[in-house]
Scaffold this motif. Structure first.
Motif, PDB file in Angstrom:
ATOM      1  N   TYR A  25       0.831  -1.207   0.000  1.00  0.00           N
ATOM      2  CA  TYR A  25       0.000   0.000   0.000  1.00  0.00           C
ATOM      3  C   TYR A  25       0.864   1.256   0.000  1.00  0.00           C
ATOM      4  O   TYR A  25       1.844   1.354   0.734  1.00  0.00           O
ATOM      5  CB  TYR A  25      -0.913   0.016   1.224  1.00  0.00           C
ATOM      6  CG  TYR A  25      -2.050  -0.980   1.148  1.00  0.00           C
ATOM      7  CD1 TYR A  25      -3.283  -0.627   0.606  1.00  0.00           C
ATOM      8  CD2 TYR A  25      -1.875  -2.284   1.596  1.00  0.00           C
ATOM      9  CE1 TYR A  25      -4.322  -1.540   0.529  1.00  0.00           C
ATOM     10  CE2 TYR A  25      -2.906  -3.213   1.522  1.00  0.00           C
ATOM     11  CZ  TYR A  25      -4.126  -2.832   0.984  1.00  0.00           C
ATOM     12  OH  TYR A  25      -5.146  -3.743   0.902  1.00  0.00           O
ATOM     13  N   GLN A  26       0.466   2.212  -0.835  1.00  0.00           N
ATOM     14  CA  GLN A  26       1.137   3.499  -0.907  1.00  0.00           C
ATOM     15  C   GLN A  26       0.099   4.572  -1.243  1.00  0.00           C
ATOM     16  O   GLN A  26      -1.019   4.249  -1.648  1.00  0.00           O
ATOM     17  CB  GLN A  26       2.232   3.487  -1.981  1.00  0.00           C
ATOM     18  CG  GLN A  26       1.695   3.312  -3.400  1.00  0.00           C
ATOM     19  CD  GLN A  26       2.793   3.354  -4.459  1.00  0.00           C
ATOM     20  OE1 GLN A  26       3.911   2.904  -4.229  1.00  0.00           O
ATOM     21  NE2 GLN A  26       2.474   3.895  -5.617  1.00  0.00           N
ATOM     22  N   PRO A  27       0.439   5.874  -1.077  1.00  0.00           N
ATOM     23  CA  PRO A  27      -0.509   6.936  -1.452  1.00  0.00           C
ATOM     24  C   PRO A  27      -0.784   6.941  -2.955  1.00  0.00           C
ATOM     25  O   PRO A  27      -0.107   6.262  -3.732  1.00  0.00           O
ATOM     26  CB  PRO A  27       0.214   8.215  -1.013  1.00  0.00           C
ATOM     27  CG  PRO A  27       1.180   7.768   0.034  1.00  0.00           C
ATOM     28  CD  PRO A  27       1.623   6.402  -0.398  1.00  0.00           C
ATOM     29  N   LEU A  28      -1.788   7.729  -3.363  1.00  0.00           N
ATOM     30  CA  LEU A  28      -2.167   7.812  -4.768  1.00  0.00           C
ATOM     31  C   LEU A  28      -0.978   8.254  -5.608  1.00  0.00           C
ATOM     32  O   LEU A  28      -0.343   9.275  -5.326  1.00  0.00           O
ATOM     33  CB  LEU A  28      -3.319   8.806  -4.938  1.00  0.00           C
ATOM     34  CG  LEU A  28      -4.597   8.497  -4.131  1.00  0.00           C
ATOM     35  CD1 LEU A  28      -5.634   9.576  -4.361  1.00  0.00           C
ATOM     36  CD2 LEU A  28      -5.149   7.120  -4.480  1.00  0.00           C
ATOM     37  N   LYS A  29      -0.681   7.498  -6.659  1.00  0.00           N
ATOM     38  CA  LYS A  29       0.555   7.707  -7.414  1.00  0.00           C
ATOM     39  C   LYS A  29       0.542   8.991  -8.239  1.00  0.00           C
ATOM     40  O   LYS A  29       1.523   9.726  -8.284  1.00  0.00           O
ATOM     41  CB  LYS A  29       0.818   6.500  -8.318  1.00  0.00           C
ATOM     42  CG  LYS A  29       2.184   6.512  -8.978  1.00  0.00           C
ATOM     43  CD  LYS A  29       2.485   5.192  -9.653  1.00  0.00           C
ATOM     44  CE  LYS A  29       3.893   5.178 -10.228  1.00  0.00           C
ATOM     45  NZ  LYS A  29       4.213   3.883 -10.873  1.00  0.00           N
ATOM     46  N   ASP A  31      -1.541  11.786  -8.119  1.00  0.00           N
ATOM     47  CA  ASP A  31      -1.924  13.084  -7.563  1.00  0.00           C
ATOM     48  C   ASP A  31      -1.395  13.391  -6.171  1.00  0.00           C
ATOM     49  O   ASP A  31      -1.382  14.542  -5.759  1.00  0.00           O
ATOM     50  CB  ASP A  31      -3.458  13.192  -7.508  1.00  0.00           C
ATOM     51  CG  ASP A  31      -4.098  12.929  -8.857  1.00  0.00           C
ATOM     52  OD1 ASP A  31      -3.599  13.486  -9.849  1.00  0.00           O
ATOM     53  OD2 ASP A  31      -5.081  12.165  -8.916  1.00  0.00           O
ATOM     54  N   GLN A  32      -0.988  12.363  -5.413  1.00  0.00           N
ATOM     55  CA  GLN A  32      -0.761  12.580  -3.986  1.00  0.00           C
ATOM     56  C   GLN A  32       0.656  12.267  -3.515  1.00  0.00           C
ATOM     57  O   GLN A  32       1.241  13.035  -2.757  1.00  0.00           O
ATOM     58  CB  GLN A  32      -1.748  11.725  -3.187  1.00  0.00           C
ATOM     59  CG  GLN A  32      -1.620  11.861  -1.673  1.00  0.00           C
ATOM     60  CD  GLN A  32      -2.439  10.826  -0.933  1.00  0.00           C
ATOM     61  OE1 GLN A  32      -2.752   9.765  -1.460  1.00  0.00           O
ATOM     62  NE2 GLN A  32      -2.792  11.133   0.309  1.00  0.00           N
ATOM     63  N   ILE A  33       1.215  11.137  -3.904  1.00  0.00           N
ATOM     64  CA  ILE A  33       2.459  10.660  -3.298  1.00  0.00           C
ATOM     65  C   ILE A  33       3.591  11.666  -3.492  1.00  0.00           C
ATOM     66  O   ILE A  33       3.720  12.288  -4.552  1.00  0.00           O
ATOM     67  CB  ILE A  33       2.843   9.268  -3.856  1.00  0.00           C
ATOM     68  CG1 ILE A  33       3.877   8.596  -2.950  1.00  0.00           C
ATOM     69  CG2 ILE A  33       3.341   9.365  -5.293  1.00  0.00           C
ATOM     70  CD1 ILE A  33       4.090   7.122  -3.272  1.00  0.00           C
ATOM     71  N   LEU A  34       4.400  11.847  -2.453  1.00  0.00           N
ATOM     72  CA  LEU A  34       5.533  12.757  -2.492  1.00  0.00           C
ATOM     73  C   LEU A  34       6.835  11.975  -2.678  1.00  0.00           C
ATOM     74  O   LEU A  34       6.877  10.755  -2.533  1.00  0.00           O
ATOM     75  CB  LEU A  34       5.592  13.579  -1.208  1.00  0.00           C
ATOM     76  CG  LEU A  34       4.394  14.507  -0.952  1.00  0.00           C
ATOM     77  CD1 LEU A  34       4.580  15.257   0.356  1.00  0.00           C
ATOM     78  CD2 LEU A  34       4.185  15.476  -2.107  1.00  0.00           C
ATOM     79  N   LEU A  35       7.892  12.709  -2.979  1.00  0.00           N
ATOM     80  CA  LEU A  35       9.188  12.120  -3.313  1.00  0.00           C
ATOM     81  C   LEU A  35       9.654  11.086  -2.296  1.00  0.00           C
ATOM     82  O   LEU A  35      10.025   9.966  -2.666  1.00  0.00           O
ATOM     83  CB  LEU A  35      10.224  13.252  -3.427  1.00  0.00           C
ATOM     84  CG  LEU A  35      11.691  12.851  -3.599  1.00  0.00           C
ATOM     85  CD1 LEU A  35      11.901  12.132  -4.927  1.00  0.00           C
ATOM     86  CD2 LEU A  35      12.584  14.088  -3.528  1.00  0.00           C
ATOM     87  N   SER A  36       9.632  11.417  -1.011  1.00  0.00           N
ATOM     88  CA  SER A  36      10.186  10.511   0.002  1.00  0.00           C
ATOM     89  C   SER A  36       9.390   9.225   0.105  1.00  0.00           C
ATOM     90  O   SER A  36       9.966   8.130   0.213  1.00  0.00           O
ATOM     91  CB  SER A  36      10.231  11.213   1.366  1.00  0.00           C
ATOM     92  OG  SER A  36       8.932  11.644   1.753  1.00  0.00           O
ATOM     93  N   ARG A  60      -3.869   4.072  -2.063  1.00  0.00           N
ATOM     94  CA  ARG A  60      -4.975   4.518  -1.232  1.00  0.00           C
ATOM     95  C   ARG A  60      -4.678   5.925  -0.715  1.00  0.00           C
ATOM     96  O   ARG A  60      -3.571   6.207  -0.253  1.00  0.00           O
ATOM     97  CB  ARG A  60      -5.177   3.582  -0.034  1.00  0.00           C
ATOM     98  CG  ARG A  60      -5.690   2.209  -0.398  1.00  0.00           C
ATOM     99  CD  ARG A  60      -7.178   2.241  -0.707  1.00  0.00           C
ATOM    100  NE  ARG A  60      -7.713   0.905  -0.911  1.00  0.00           N
ATOM    101  CZ  ARG A  60      -7.755   0.280  -2.083  1.00  0.00           C
ATOM    102  NH1 ARG A  60      -7.278   0.884  -3.160  1.00  0.00           N
ATOM    103  NH2 ARG A  60      -8.273  -0.932  -2.184  1.00  0.00           N
ATOM    104  N   ALA A  61      -5.683   6.775  -0.747  1.00  0.00           N
ATOM    105  CA  ALA A  61      -5.502   8.152  -0.276  1.00  0.00           C
ATOM    106  C   ALA A  61      -5.118   8.194   1.194  1.00  0.00           C
ATOM    107  O   ALA A  61      -4.370   9.070   1.637  1.00  0.00           O
ATOM    108  CB  ALA A  61      -6.774   8.960  -0.514  1.00  0.00           C
ATOM    109  N   ASN A  62      -5.603   7.223   1.971  1.00  0.00           N
ATOM    110  CA  ASN A  62      -5.338   7.213   3.411  1.00  0.00           C
ATOM    111  C   ASN A  62      -4.282   6.182   3.805  1.00  0.00           C
ATOM    112  O   ASN A  62      -4.272   5.705   4.941  1.00  0.00           O
ATOM    113  CB  ASN A  62      -6.628   6.941   4.181  1.00  0.00           C
ATOM    114  CG  ASN A  62      -7.235   5.576   3.844  1.00  0.00           C
ATOM    115  OD1 ASN A  62      -6.936   5.003   2.804  1.00  0.00           O
ATOM    116  ND2 ASN A  62      -8.085   5.076   4.726  1.00  0.00           N
TER     117      ASN A  62
END
Length: 259
Positions: A25-29, A31-36, A60-62
């Protein structure tokens, strides 16, 4: 992780084989996920692919709030949830999958030292640039981090994250650093990695270890992520063997495969 916790994880992990439906699971690729977080997620994906362990990536956004440690990424394997590369390495080792069993004690200690270097320098630099560089925070980090949520929640969560990271930077002595000093730290880290790699295909022997997965995750993500300045990527590009290393792992473990 304490010794007792490690022993418990090992016992639980060894009880069941690796399932086909393991999930990362990771944040939205888009629109959301940041570099780190993207770098940390890619490092885990690289590690699992190097081990030959299938995993499905789910956005997932959360995701950050679903993680047991609040850190990205985390994997769901059977009835176990494990977050971050270090614990995931211990978890897979308990199931009989390890990339570093061939190393002797001295090499294993050296590998851990270089992994600490990457986390202390590259990961910290990524967090600094995301949240302590005003231009990057305003143009990229705050809008992306808060994008899944309606106003004002998105803005509130982004500002909370910014102050959380800035408090951490102050605590570890990075709060007063200039952007140029951070870039120089990255250069010194890459210099050490470049010297250790030399002309070898991987950092230890001819097979990858978790160090290779970690370094690839961070370098490749920095090289392929748009920021307000290209300086971070330019520092890496000055080390030709690190660029070749990234291309080698991308071609060996990621090309012509489903992501």
């Amino acid at each position: 992780m304490s010794l007792a916790a490690e022993a418990f994880v090992s016992q639980m992990a060894a009880a069941e084989p690796w399932p086909e439906n393991a999930t990362l699971y990771q944040p939205l690729k888009e629109d959301q996920i940041l570099l780190s977080d993207c770098a940390s997620s890619l490092a885990v994906q690289a590690y699992l692919r190097m081990c030959g362990l299938p995993v499905q990536v789910v956005c997932r956004a959360n995701a950050e709030y679903m993680s047991p440690s609040g850190k990205i990424p985390f994997i769901h394997v059977g009835n176990q949830v494990v977050s971050e590369l270090g614990p995931i390495v211990q978890f897979t080792r308990a199931k009989g999958h390890s990339l570093s069993d061939g190393l002797d004690d001295v090499q294993r200690a050296e590998m851990k030292a270089y992994m600490e270097l990457v986390n202390n320098m590259l990961l910290t630099a990524e967090l600094y640039i995301q949240w302590c560089d005003d231009a990057t925070a305003a143009e990229i980090s705050r809008p992306r981090y808060g994008s899944p949520y309606s106003w004002p929640l998105g803005s509130i969560l982004a500002y909370q994250k910014k102050w959380e990271v800035r408090r951490k930077m102050n605590a570890i002595g990075w709060g007063g650093k200039s952007l140029e000093q951070v870039y120089e730290d990255v250069s010194q880290c890459c210099q050490a990695l470049s010297q250790r790699l030399g002309t070898q295909p991987y950092f230890f022997n001819k097979q990858p270890t978790e160090l290779d997965a970690l370094v690839f995750g961070h370098l490749f993500t920095i090289l392929t992520t748009r920021l307000t300045s290209s300086e971070l990527a330019e520092r890496i590009k000055s080390f030709s063997n690190l660029l070749s290393f990234c291309r080698r792992i991308e071609q060996t473990y990621f090309e012509d495969r489903s992501s």
